[in-house]
Design an enzyme around this catalytic site. Structure first.
Site: not given
Length: 377
Positions: A71-72, A152, A180, A200-202, A238, A328
């Protein structure tokens, strides 16, 4: 006692099905997507299929999705591109945004001499829409509005459709950090006029180190990373094939089970609120985090009627993982910039803890946490 994890706004446990997809990919799909031989073509095909499937969830085309390291990076890429490539001279944001936005805005202002204006927020962390409209109408400079969908730290939800209408009316671009929200709320980008979003996937039980940026069709992209010309020239590096496939799976699972998971987590949050109120009438909730309609059902920011600098540490020693604000900022001695902005000093000095939930949180986790809080308070 098994450890209790109540810090899901910081990161979520990886879903077992996501792990299986990634493990299989690591074994069978090790080619470089930029290579022209069969191993590279297989990896490239997997990445592009993931891109198409992710795009479908938001009702957009695959070409509008750019894979990033999270996300960042997505926020940074969007803001950087707006200034260097889209002729934006002014950014309107708020002082309670994620630092991925706030710090990038400060950098862009210092480096490129753009204007940065801050829309006011009330004591609940809600945007002053009248002030936003005023800011939008008082200049002819090309403007980008950057406001996060869900805060967040306190979970306050932005009235995103109303902001989109104001931006469209004043011909301003609209970017939202939706980190979020994605995986927890439905976002149809054909119905909501957002020009850019970050994910963001996590945050939805996918792997760390991967996310994506959405750029609405028609906006060219000038990369921040230069080298291999990947992602159609938008981001050299990559592609993280295994993580991208894991993100695709995590999002598929989250969206397929969204209503069921939401109902379950909402019930846990309501139960936690009621049990906290039994401890003390003086316990308060930051922002609108006790309101299920106006805040995220996954986040509850609690302000205790004491100053107890050891409360977070004591909970950790008891095996209960929570956050004092944004993870964060861990390692920083600074307090929460969000709480400092919305609370008077006397209230901001009190001990606040962010509890955040997921589909893996149990009622037993809540009960054990309540008992420990009673003991510590």
């Amino acid at each position: 006692m098994s450890p209790i994890y109540l810090d899901n706004a910081a990161t979520t446990p990886i879903d077992k099905e996501v792990l299986e997809v990634m493990y299989t990919s690591m074994q069978e799909n090790f080619g470089n997507p930029s290579s022209t031989h069969q191993f590279g073509r297989k990896a490239k095909s997997a990445v592009e299929t993931a891109r198409k499937n992710i795009a479908k969830h938001f009702n957009v085309s695959a070409s509008e999705i750019i894979f990033t390291a999270g996300g960042t990076e997505a926020d940074n890429l969007i803001l950087h591109n707006a200034i260097l490539n889209l002729n934006v001279k002014r950014i309107i944001t708020s002082k309670i945004e994620h630092h991925a936005v706030l710090h990038m805005c400060s950098y862009l202002k210092k480096t490129y001499n753009i204007s940065v204006d801050y829309v006011t927020v009330d004591k609940f962390g809600s945007i002053n829409l009248s002030h936003l409209e005023e800011l939008l109408s008082n200049t002819n400079d090309k403007t980008l509005v950057s406001l996060m969908h869900i805060n967040n730290e306190i979970g306050t939800i932005l009235p995103i459709d109303e902001v989109a209408v104001l931006c469209k009316k004043q011909d301003a671009l609209f970017h939202s950090d939706t980190v979020q929200a994605i995986g927890h709320y439905t976002i149809d980008l054909q119905k909501t006029s957002l020009d850019f979003i970050a994910a963001s996937a996590h945050k939805f039980h996918g792997p760390k180190g991967v996310g994506f940026a959405f750029f609405r069709k028609g906006f060219g992209i000038l990369p921040m990373l230069h080298g291999g010309n990947q992602e159609n020239g938008a981001r050299s590096s990559t592609e993280n094939v295994h993580a991208i496939l894991g993100m695709e799976k995590g999002l598929e699972i989250a969206i397929s089970n969204l209503e069921k998971d939401r109902n379950y987590i909402e019930s846990l949050k309501l139960y936690f609120i009621s049990e906290l109120q039994k401890i003390s009438d003086n316990i308060q909730f930051n922002g609108l985090s006790s309101d299920l309609e106006k805040s995220s059902y996954t986040i509850l920011s609690v302000r205790f009627p004491v100053i107890n600098e050891m409360l977070l540490f004591s909970l950790d020693l008891a095996g209960i993982a929570v956050s004092g604000g944004s993870a964060c900022q861990s390692g920083s001695n600074k307090g929460s910039h969000v709480l400092s902005e919305i609370l008077v000093d006397k209230e901001a000095d009190k001990t606040s803890i962010r509890f955040s939930f997921s589909k893996y949180t149990t009622k037993e986790d809540i009960d054990v946490t309540i008992l420990k809080l009673k003991e510590l308070l």
